[in-house]
Write a protein that holds these residues in place. Sequence first.
Motif, short mmCIF file in Angstrom:
data_model
loop_
_atom_site.label_atom_id
_atom_site.label_comp_id
_atom_site.label_asym_id
_atom_site.label_seq_id
_atom_site.Cartn_x
_atom_site.Cartn_y
_atom_site.Cartn_z
N ARG A 267 98.60 54.20 42.62
CA ARG A 267 99.83 53.75 41.98
C ARG A 267 99.56 52.81 40.80
O ARG A 267 100.22 52.88 39.78
N THR B 212 94.48 55.28 38.92
CA THR B 212 94.39 56.74 38.89
C THR B 212 93.93 57.24 40.26
O THR B 212 93.52 56.44 41.11
N ARG C 29 100.73 60.05 43.40
CA ARG C 29 100.16 60.01 42.05
C ARG C 29 101.28 59.93 41.03
O ARG C 29 102.40 60.39 41.26
N ARG C 30 100.97 59.34 39.89
CA ARG C 30 102.00 59.09 38.88
C ARG C 30 102.32 60.34 38.08
O ARG C 30 103.40 60.44 37.50
N GLN C 31 101.41 61.28 37.98
CA GLN C 31 101.65 62.53 37.27
C GLN C 31 101.32 63.70 38.18
O GLN C 31 100.54 63.56 39.12
N THR C 32 101.91 64.85 37.88
CA THR C 32 101.66 66.04 38.69
C THR C 32 101.16 67.17 37.80
O THR C 32 101.94 68.03 37.37
N PRO C 33 99.86 67.17 37.47
CA PRO C 33 99.32 68.24 36.64
C PRO C 33 99.32 69.57 37.38
O PRO C 33 99.41 69.61 38.61
N GLN D 257 92.83 62.28 31.29
CA GLN D 257 94.27 62.25 31.15
C GLN D 257 94.94 63.17 32.16
O GLN D 257 95.99 62.87 32.69
N ARG D 258 94.32 64.31 32.44
CA ARG D 258 94.92 65.22 33.42
C ARG D 258 94.87 64.67 34.81
O ARG D 258 95.69 64.95 35.66
N ASP D 259 93.85 63.83 35.11
CA ASP D 259 93.70 63.25 36.43
C ASP D 259 94.58 62.04 36.65
O ASP D 259 94.72 61.56 37.77
#
Length: 290
Positions: A73, A76, A135-139, A287-289
Amino acid sequence: MLRPLRKLLVAWIPALTAALVLGPVAGILAAQLTDPAGGPHATLLVTQTPLLGAACAIGVGLLASLAGLLGVRIGTPNVGLLCAGIVLTWASVRSGRVDEIIAVSRDSPFYRFVLEGLLTALVALLLIEVIRRFRRQTPPEPSLLLSARALGAGLVAAAFTAWLFAVDAAKGQTIAAAAASGVLGAAIARMVLVSIPPRIIVVIPGVLAIVSPLLAELTTEDAVRASFEGTLFRLAWITPLDWLAGGLLGIPLGLAWTDSIADSHQPEASDGAQPSGDPAPAPTVAQRDA
């Protein structure tokens, strides 16, 4: 001046919390386990009280997951894995060594280590789910077949690396062997499939925690004699908790290494502008991670 300092302090919160608060608590839990003679030579299930060991595993798993949650949170997924690894390392250091366990029990512990490996794998799955959900993003997720191929290559590399480093049962040596296997296993998996998420690579130490004691049980006729002579199957020196703790320490390092190599080869325009007609550069692996 104060804003960069505040960001730096916030970035260190997960690691410091794992190392100074959650980790010591996990170590205290692991230290409660005793061998049949009442000594400290015990692990989660190779202990005088297996039910207490299972409860300890739940507690340690929750503490590691909390550290992973803080890491993912605030930072990464790599930070989350590292923080969880710090917590598990505290517990691993306070648990018994394979040679001392065999010396006390005068019996092979490896069939129980297989069950303990399954328990450790459940802790790994819990951590994987925590990172997936928070996770903050969902690639985009790679296909199961591609992920399996990358994990297979990483698993072979991780097992070979651990075999090179696991020369004896000393805790520092076994955790270092597992960490080295995490570094190379993660690096190879990322080289095979650049889009593989960090949390998926946690499967590698989870599998090795089950397979290594199983191979030791199947290939060792007399574990007591092999332990005293130092001829035990090398991967058998590493306990299931060592595998997961060291693996989680090494995986972020392996991913950071490959990410730095990949990012250093990103094409750059000479004047900082994107040439007309060319597609925008893809985001970096880091960045993707995120």
